[in-house]
Design an enzyme around this catalytic site. Structure first.
Site, PDB file in Angstrom:
ATOM      1  N   TYR A  39       0.831  -1.206   0.000  1.00 34.91           N
ATOM      2  CA  TYR A  39       0.000   0.000   0.000  1.00 34.91           C
ATOM      3  C   TYR A  39       0.868   1.260   0.000  1.00 34.91           C
ATOM      4  O   TYR A  39       0.594   2.226  -0.698  1.00 34.91           O
ATOM      5  CB  TYR A  39      -0.916  -0.007   1.226  1.00 34.91           C
ATOM      6  CG  TYR A  39      -1.996   1.048   1.159  1.00 34.91           C
ATOM      7  CD1 TYR A  39      -3.260   0.734   0.674  1.00 34.91           C
ATOM      8  CD2 TYR A  39      -1.757   2.359   1.569  1.00 34.91           C
ATOM      9  CE1 TYR A  39      -4.257   1.689   0.595  1.00 34.91           C
ATOM     10  CE2 TYR A  39      -2.742   3.333   1.486  1.00 34.91           C
ATOM     11  CZ  TYR A  39      -3.997   3.001   1.003  1.00 34.91           C
ATOM     12  OH  TYR A  39      -4.978   3.957   0.920  1.00 34.91           O
TER      13      TYR A  39
ATOM     14  N   PHE B  63      -6.548  19.955 -24.679  1.00 34.23           N
ATOM     15  CA  PHE B  63      -7.263  18.698 -24.915  1.00 34.23           C
ATOM     16  C   PHE B  63      -8.626  18.775 -24.228  1.00 34.23           C
ATOM     17  O   PHE B  63      -8.820  19.548 -23.299  1.00 34.23           O
ATOM     18  CB  PHE B  63      -6.448  17.513 -24.388  1.00 34.23           C
ATOM     19  CG  PHE B  63      -7.146  16.208 -24.646  1.00 34.23           C
ATOM     20  CD1 PHE B  63      -7.330  15.765 -25.951  1.00 34.23           C
ATOM     21  CD2 PHE B  63      -7.648  15.442 -23.606  1.00 34.23           C
ATOM     22  CE1 PHE B  63      -8.007  14.575 -26.200  1.00 34.23           C
ATOM     23  CE2 PHE B  63      -8.321  14.255 -23.858  1.00 34.23           C
ATOM     24  CZ  PHE B  63      -8.504  13.816 -25.148  1.00 34.23           C
ATOM     25  N   ASP B  64      -9.591  17.970 -24.707  1.00 40.56           N
ATOM     26  CA  ASP B  64     -10.966  18.134 -24.216  1.00 40.56           C
ATOM     27  C   ASP B  64     -11.129  17.905 -22.717  1.00 40.56           C
ATOM     28  O   ASP B  64     -11.910  18.598 -22.074  1.00 40.56           O
ATOM     29  CB  ASP B  64     -11.982  17.319 -25.024  1.00 40.56           C
ATOM     30  CG  ASP B  64     -11.621  15.871 -25.168  1.00 40.56           C
ATOM     31  OD1 ASP B  64     -10.427  15.571 -25.183  1.00 40.56           O
ATOM     32  OD2 ASP B  64     -12.527  15.032 -25.293  1.00 40.56           O
TER      33      ASP B  64
ATOM     34  N   ASP C  35       1.321  19.637 -20.747  1.00 38.69           N
ATOM     35  CA  ASP C  35       0.451  18.479 -20.896  1.00 38.69           C
ATOM     36  C   ASP C  35       1.200  17.540 -21.838  1.00 38.69           C
ATOM     37  O   ASP C  35       1.362  17.821 -23.024  1.00 38.69           O
ATOM     38  CB  ASP C  35      -0.891  18.938 -21.468  1.00 38.69           C
ATOM     39  CG  ASP C  35      -1.832  17.759 -21.711  1.00 38.69           C
ATOM     40  OD1 ASP C  35      -1.402  16.605 -21.542  1.00 38.69           O
ATOM     41  OD2 ASP C  35      -2.983  18.006 -22.098  1.00 38.69           O
TER      42      ASP C  35
ATOM     43  N   ALA D  75       1.208  14.075 -22.789  1.00 36.88           N
ATOM     44  CA  ALA D  75       0.824  12.732 -23.250  1.00 36.88           C
ATOM     45  C   ALA D  75       1.762  12.204 -24.345  1.00 36.88           C
ATOM     46  O   ALA D  75       2.178  11.050 -24.310  1.00 36.88           O
ATOM     47  CB  ALA D  75      -0.619  12.771 -23.750  1.00 36.88           C
TER      48      ALA D  75
ATOM     49  N   LYS E 190      -0.175   6.925 -23.522  1.00 36.28           N
ATOM     50  CA  LYS E 190       0.332   7.235 -24.864  1.00 36.28           C
ATOM     51  C   LYS E 190       1.829   6.901 -24.904  1.00 36.28           C
ATOM     52  O   LYS E 190       2.213   5.770 -25.094  1.00 36.28           O
ATOM     53  CB  LYS E 190       0.097   8.710 -25.207  1.00 36.28           C
ATOM     54  CG  LYS E 190      -1.348   9.023 -25.585  1.00 36.28           C
ATOM     55  CD  LYS E 190      -2.219   9.292 -24.410  1.00 36.28           C
ATOM     56  CE  LYS E 190      -3.532   9.930 -24.745  1.00 36.28           C
ATOM     57  NZ  LYS E 190      -4.414   9.995 -23.572  1.00 36.28           N
TER      58      LYS E 190
ATOM     59  N   HIS F 245     -19.348  14.166 -26.256  1.00 37.85           N
ATOM     60  CA  HIS F 245     -19.093  13.300 -27.421  1.00 37.85           C
ATOM     61  C   HIS F 245     -19.003  11.815 -27.086  1.00 37.85           C
ATOM     62  O   HIS F 245     -19.265  10.970 -27.913  1.00 37.85           O
ATOM     63  CB  HIS F 245     -17.850  13.765 -28.197  1.00 37.85           C
ATOM     64  CG  HIS F 245     -16.555  13.558 -27.498  1.00 37.85           C
ATOM     65  ND1 HIS F 245     -16.195  14.262 -26.380  1.00 37.85           N
ATOM     66  CD2 HIS F 245     -15.524  12.721 -27.759  1.00 37.85           C
ATOM     67  CE1 HIS F 245     -14.990  13.869 -26.002  1.00 37.85           C
ATOM     68  NE2 HIS F 245     -14.570  12.943 -26.808  1.00 37.85           N
TER      69      HIS F 245
HETATM   70  N1  F0G Z   1      -3.917  15.425 -22.593  1.00 35.16           N
HETATM   71  C1  F0G Z   1      -3.856  15.043 -23.879  1.00 35.16           C
HETATM   72  C2  F0G Z   1      -3.040  15.844 -24.848  1.00 35.16           C
HETATM   73  C3  F0G Z   1      -4.542  13.902 -24.303  1.00 35.16           C
HETATM   74  O1  F0G Z   1      -4.478  13.543 -25.585  1.00 35.16           O
HETATM   75  C4  F0G Z   1      -5.280  13.158 -23.357  1.00 35.16           C
HETATM   76  C5  F0G Z   1      -6.025  11.962 -23.755  1.00 35.16           C
HETATM   77  C6  F0G Z   1      -5.304  13.586 -22.021  1.00 35.16           C
HETATM   78  C7  F0G Z   1      -4.614  14.722 -21.682  1.00 35.16           C
HETATM   79  C8  F0G Z   1      -6.086  12.853 -20.967  1.00 35.16           C
HETATM   80  O2  F0G Z   1      -5.479  11.654 -20.662  1.00 35.16           O
HETATM   81  O3  F0G Z   1      -7.081   9.872 -21.388  1.00 35.16           O
HETATM   82  O4  F0G Z   1      -5.234   9.385 -19.798  1.00 35.16           O
HETATM   83  O5  F0G Z   1      -7.165  10.720 -19.077  1.00 35.16           O
HETATM   84  N2  F0G Z   1      -6.225  11.666 -24.943  1.00 35.16           N
HETATM   85  C9  F0G Z   1      -6.891  10.479 -25.450  1.00 35.16           C
HETATM   86  C10 F0G Z   1      -7.042  10.609 -26.931  1.00 35.16           C
HETATM   87  C11 F0G Z   1      -8.129  10.061 -24.746  1.00 35.16           C
HETATM   88  O6  F0G Z   1      -7.724   9.757 -27.521  1.00 35.16           O
HETATM   89  O7  F0G Z   1      -6.473  11.515 -27.529  1.00 35.16           O
HETATM   90  P1  F0G Z   1      -6.295  10.345 -20.213  1.00 35.16           P
END
Ligand code: F0G
Length: 459
Positions: free
Chosen positions: A72, A124-125, A215, A217, A258, A450
């Site tokens: 843990y 990102f969304d 950010d 990824a 990613k 979406h």
């Molecule tokens: N930032 C970026 C640039 C991303 O592309 C994503 C996720 C996230 C943050 C959030 O990360 O999914 O681990 O919670 N992108 C995926 C996509 C979902 O399909 O582009 P997460």
């Protein structure tokens, strides 16, 4: 004779995928309310919905999983992850989280308050969702060139320093918790940000005393493009470039699904011990104790190994080569997409393909459904459904670009699959004039609609 390109791996395990008929797909997509997220995976032949968590782990990652320490608190897996983050990225402090948006949640719960302004390059969304949900603004400072899909420039993901400076100048300092620089810029087409731009943005952040959040990824893909395209970096290793990129960041949020090539996992890393300390509360509340925060020991081990492999040139070269391969095939067929090909995906320019469909009927979504019907290929709409409604007026937002993203999972499909994708896109392209109507929304959630939106054919 010069030897041709080939991947830097071989395949030890395979997974069967099933073809379907057009009649089956017509039935399935109707049952899914014309939302591709609602399809069962077995109803999909080639799944390009996302490159997130869908890559193939290596033998070394799988063996690291067997050595996972599930204690843990204070697990050795946590310390493996800590060493990888320190050695590869240069951050002293971090909190593990179950994925990228959870890292955003921990961070933004700590540093955002209502009325704040968080400028970025095409947030990102989930990032935008977290910001707007807290009644803060997320102004977009991406360079204007990114909106011209046919313009071929090397760093189309860049932030416009003039746009950023205007916001930094006009916003009271106590309303600026951070600036978000997304590398690579997913929403603008998986396009990279140059080291020069990183330095410019960091200098502005310093001048106005605002922390810089990266950010991250697809940070390794970004470093690959810097090596390939930016003067002075050709002879540097990916790891050297990555270290340089993060010299300029104060905070990083990471979706490890990613570029760390794991199926689940993420983290938020800090230069500041104080901020790390302040973020611990939301980590414990929402994710878990600070040495596992939402991840199992085996997943932290796989992540540590994945960070190392994911920042090797050969891994990135195989991956980005495949995206470029699909781009080159589409070029042969004259199909418009966001140029040049991005790091993780091809973004088809739906407005240029389906010129008869009105924007109110969701052009990119219409193209997504057509491609699925054509060959069982699943992409994702990056257009007005994803853009959500304006938080104040509740009107639909219609972004300049309507894109259909075909994201390529890492080490998962072969170039033969890419040939099928290109041929299917061509078949839709050839009958584009006959596609005149799109879809209307019949049900939606207020934020990030979406994923669950329900649609019907426009009449
Ligand atoms: N930032 C970026 C640039 C991303 O592309 C994503 C996720 C996230 C943050 C959030 O990360 O999914 O681990 O919670 N992108 C995926 C996509 C979902 O399909 O582009 P997460």
């Amino acid at each position: 004779m010069k030897l041709p390109f080939s991947e830097s791996y071989r395949i030890k395990m395979v997974e069967h995928i099933r073809r379907s008929t057009r009649e089956e797909r017509e039935e399935w997509i109707k049952d899914a309310h014309y939302n591709l997220f609602q399809l069962k995976s077995e109803q999909v032949f080639i799944d390009l919905l996302t490159d997130s968590g869908t890559g193939a782990m290596s033998d070394r990652q799988w063996s690291a999983m067997m050595l996972g320490d599930e204690s843990y608190a204070g697990a050795s897996s946590y310390y493996n992850m800590k060493s990888a983050i320190k050695d590869i990225l240069g951050f002293d402090y971090f909190l593990p989280t179950h994925q990228g948006r959870a890292a955003e949640n921990v961070l933004f719960s700590t540093i955002l308050k209502e009325g704040d302004v968080v400028p970025g390059n095409s947030h990102f969304d989930t990032t935008k969702g977290h910001i707007e949900f807290r009644r803060c603004a997320a102004p977009d400072c991406t360079i204007d060139e990114a909106a011209d899909t046919q313009l071929e420039i090397p760093f189309k993901g860049n932030m416009d320093p003039a746009k950023l400076e205007k916001i930094l100048k006009e916003t009271p300092h106590d309303k600026l918790p951070c600036v978000v620089l997304t590398v690579t810029n997913n929403t603008a087409g998986g396009q990279p940000v140059s080291m020069k731009n990183i330095k410019e943005v960091a200098a502005l952040c310093k001048q106005y005393d605002v922390p810089l959040l990266m950010d991250s990824a697809r940070f390794a893909e970004n470093a690959y493009f810097i090596k390939q395209r930016e003067e002075g970096y050709a002879d540097k290793t990916i790891k050297e470039i990555v270290r340089e990129m993060y010299q300029y960041a104060d905070i990083m949020t990471m979706s490890s699904k990613k570029d760390a090539i794991v199926n689940m996992g993420g983290f938020v890393a800090f230069k500041s011990k104080d901020l790390w300390h302040r973020c611990q509360m939301f980590c414990i509340m929402n994710e878990g104790y600070i040495t596992y925060g939402g991840m199992s020991g085996r997943d932290m081990n796989a992540l540590a190994q994945g960070l190392d492999e994911g920042t090797e040139f050969d891994t990135l070269d195989s991956r980005i080569h495949q995206v470029a391969y699909l781009g080159a095939k589409l070029d042969e067929y004259g199909i418009p997409y966001q140029r040049p090909a991005g790091g993780h995906a091809i973004f088809l320019d739906a407005k240029k393909i389906l010129t008869n469909v009105p924007k109110e009927e969701f052009i990119a979504q219409t193209l997504a459904v057509e491609l699925y019907l054509e060959a069982g290929i699943r992409g994702v709409e990056i257009g007005s459904i994803l853009a959500d409604r304006d938080p104040v007026t509740r009107e639909n937002r219609y972004p300049r670009l309507e894109l259909l993203r075909l994201a390529i999972p890492r080490r998962t499909y072969t170039d033969n699959h890419m040939d099928v994708v290109a041929a299917a896109v061509k078949n839709v392209y050839d009958r584009r004039d006959s596609i005149k109507r799109g879809y209307v929304i019949t049900a939606e959630l207020p934020v990030m609609r979406h994923f669950t939106v329900e649609l019907d054919k426009a009449k």
